[in-house]
Design an enzyme around this catalytic site. Structure first.
Site, PDB file in Angstrom:
ATOM      1  N   SER A 254       0.846  -1.181   0.000  1.00  0.00           N
ATOM      2  CA  SER A 254       0.000   0.000   0.000  1.00  0.00           C
ATOM      3  C   SER A 254       0.884   1.233   0.000  1.00  0.00           C
ATOM      4  CB  SER A 254      -0.868   0.018   1.250  1.00  0.00           C
ATOM      5  OG  SER A 254      -0.049   0.200   2.392  1.00  0.00           O
ATOM      6  N   LYS A 255       0.256   2.373  -0.013  1.00  0.00           N
ATOM      7  CA  LYS A 255       1.023   3.621  -0.064  1.00  0.00           C
ATOM      8  C   LYS A 255       2.006   3.705   1.089  1.00  0.00           C
ATOM      9  CE  LYS A 255      -2.489   6.211  -2.478  1.00  0.00           C
ATOM     10  NZ  LYS A 255      -3.896   6.064  -2.168  1.00  0.00           N
ATOM     11  N   ARG A 256       1.552   3.225   2.259  1.00  0.00           N
ATOM     12  CA  ARG A 256       2.447   3.384   3.400  1.00  0.00           C
ATOM     13  C   ARG A 256       3.594   2.387   3.439  1.00  0.00           C
ATOM     14  NH1 ARG A 256      -1.474   3.362   8.230  1.00  0.00           N
ATOM     15  NH2 ARG A 256      -2.324   4.882   6.807  1.00  0.00           N
TER      16      ARG A 256
END
Length: 490
Positions: A254-256
């Site tokens: 994911s983005k994180r």
RNA sequence: GGCGCAUUCGUCUAGUGGCCUAGGACACCGCCCUCUCAAGGCGGAGAUCAGGGGUUCGAAUCCCCUAUGCGCUACCA
């Protein structure tokens, strides 16, 4: 179930730049369709108006195009099963919902978000499994219809609560779900838009999708879809839940957990064939030894039967290796174009444009074995486009040879030899011969003292080959840089 | 918490009862090549197949239990 003509689809929601995990699902769906001589459909699941991101549809198509994934039907080219935006197919979902209500398999729910939140909270507090309590299921149909005229409501699907729902998954085999644990999910929202669950079933059916290939995060909601198919009396597609792609932290990508938008990789200089090759082997393999595969081969050999069930960690090192591999494998003309493009893009604005094409062409072959990411190109050849060498610490000149005195001798001797080469004889071979001739008087190996000259010429002790660089730079600039370096040492 | 899925070298994977004292690739280490750096060639180290029980003449492969990890648990997909 699988005797139908193969039709697969990629159905992303336009909520941003597609991530690699998502695109991997698209790649497998596409490859499978192509391998079976079937069709591949692109459908946009824009049923959540709150999460819609401007430009996302373009980004989705751009991502697919970059990898060379083509679609037979889609929002841009249309097709016999359009429209391909779910937001334009609203009547179909309502129709299905109404059919289900008539059959007693769906009901209106007038519960407010507040009540639902409170319900969830109390269930959590009581350590009960969360889920709708069925309050509105008990409303009399006549009353429900009357209230529907001016009261906001959703339509819930009445899940079967007896027995089990069995998912037959191509990659996981049989997965059994206890119906008692199921929830009456919302299938039509109060704004008239369907939720994913209803939309996917209605559209996959309408678009004659034979194989539903999607990420493993969907497997828990598979019973919802299966029951929907059964209640509607429609034939299920074959199911294939793909293993997730994990970030370096071993969590769902994911983005994180790092940058994951496919197009970001393009910006950093990854080649589409490297990315495709990399993604292809995340959760799939051809045999016991193949690690390099082209799109053409993938679309010939891909098979869902060889998809593994366990999640895969995204290993950037492997991607880097593949990128280098494809850089070295591509034909000369394409490589020259890429070098020109990335040099133009990354070189300082102070260097006049257009860039000297002859220099680009001469430098390209020298770059090939040294570049992993295209974005490294400008840094390696910037020194070819300026009169003086780039800035560097004077101490760097003597670093590899040990002391400044030696560096001075190297530069002095080199200057004498190189200066003896006439303007018209200044070639790679001539420069090489002159510098190799230095071994004798200096009493050391070329490899020992040549870093001094690398620094003088390109500002760094490492880089593309020196003899060729000197030839490209020309006699005057090369000598000037050596003199400048000599001057620095006093 | 509940449900579900998963578990072979650090990583991606091969493997569907004997070909496995577990194969390939990336990364790592060494050597060779070499004008630097790379690339390339060769070689090495690295997995008691999550753990424990079974079944079997024989298990990474079949069964059971446990552990761990991850996913889902919305009027998001």
């Amino acid at each position: 179930m699988t005797d139908r003509p193969v039709r697969t689809r990629y159905a992303p929601s336009p909520t941003g730049n597609p991530h690699v995990g998502n695109i991997r699902s698209a790649l497998f769906s596409w490859a499978f369709a192509r391998a079976r001589g079937g069709q591949f459909v692109l459908r946009i699941e824009d049923t959540d108006r709150n999460r819609y991101v401007e430009g996302a549809v373009e980004a989705i198509m751009e991502s697919l195009r970059w990898l060379g994934i083509d679609w037979d039907e889609g929002p841009d080219i249309g097709g016999p099963h359009g429209p391909y935006f779910q937001s334009e197919r609203l009547p179909r979902y309502r129709e299905a919902a109404e059919l289900l209500m008539e059959r007693g398999r769906a009901y209106r729910c007038f519960c407010t978000p507040e009540r639902l939140d409170a319900l969830r909270a109390s269930q959590a507090a009581a350590k009960q499994p969360p889920g709708y309590d069925g309050l509105c299921l008990r409303i009399d149909p006549a009353e429900s219809a009357a209230r529907a005229k001016d009261e906001p409501h959703v339509i819930r699907f009445a899940m079967e609560r007896e027995g089990v729902t069995v998912l037959h998954d191509v990659v996981r085999g049989e997965v059994v779900f206890e119906n008692a644990l199921q929830d009456d999910f919302v299938m039509l929202k109060s704004d008239g838009f369907p939720t994913y669950h209803l939309a996917v079933v209605v559209d996959d059916t309408a678009m004659a999708i034979s194989h539903c290939i999607r990420g493993d995060e969907w497997i828990s909601s598979a019973p919802k879809h299966i029951q929907l198919y059964e209640a509607l009396g429609w034939e299920q597609p074959a199911w294939a839940h793909l293993p997730l792609i994990l970030g370096p932290d071993h969590k769902k990508l994911s983005k994180r957990s790092g940058d994951t938008a496919l197009l970001d990789y393009r910006e950093r200089g990854y080649l589409p064939e490297a990315m495709l090759n990399f993604l292809a082997f995340l959760g799939w393999s051809l045999d016991d030894h193949t690690t390099i595969i082209s799109a053409e081969e993938l679309t010939r050999h891909f098979d869902l039967a060889r998809v593994v069930p366990n999640p895969a960690v995204f290993d950037i090192e492997r991607l880097n290796y593949l990128n280098g591999h494809y850089i070295r494998a591509m034909d000369e003309e394409r490589w020259v174009r890429l070098v020109a493009e990335w040099a133009d893009r990354g070189l300082p604005a102070s260097i006049p444009r257009p860039l000297d094409e002859a220099v680009v062409r001469a430098a390209a072959p020298l770059l090939r074995e040294r570049v992993t990411l295209l974005e490294e190109i400008p840094g390696l050849i910037a020194f070819l486009f300026t009169y003086d060498a780039p800035e560097y610490e004077t101490a760097l000149l003597a670093e590899r040879v040990g002391d400044a005195a030696t560096a001075v001798r190297v530069l002095d001797e080199a200057l004498v030899r190189l200066d003896a080469i006439g303007e018209s004889e200044w070639t790679t071979a001539a420069v090489e011969a002159a510098l190799r001739g230095l071994e004798e008087p200096l009493g050391m190996k070329l490899r020992k003292f040549i870093p001094v000259l690398y620094v003088a010429v390109m500002g760094r002790p490492t880089g593309i080959p020196l003899f060729d660089s000197a030839a490209i730079l020309g006699r005057e600039r090369t000598l000037a840089r050596l003199r400048a370096a000599r001057a620095r040492l006093g």
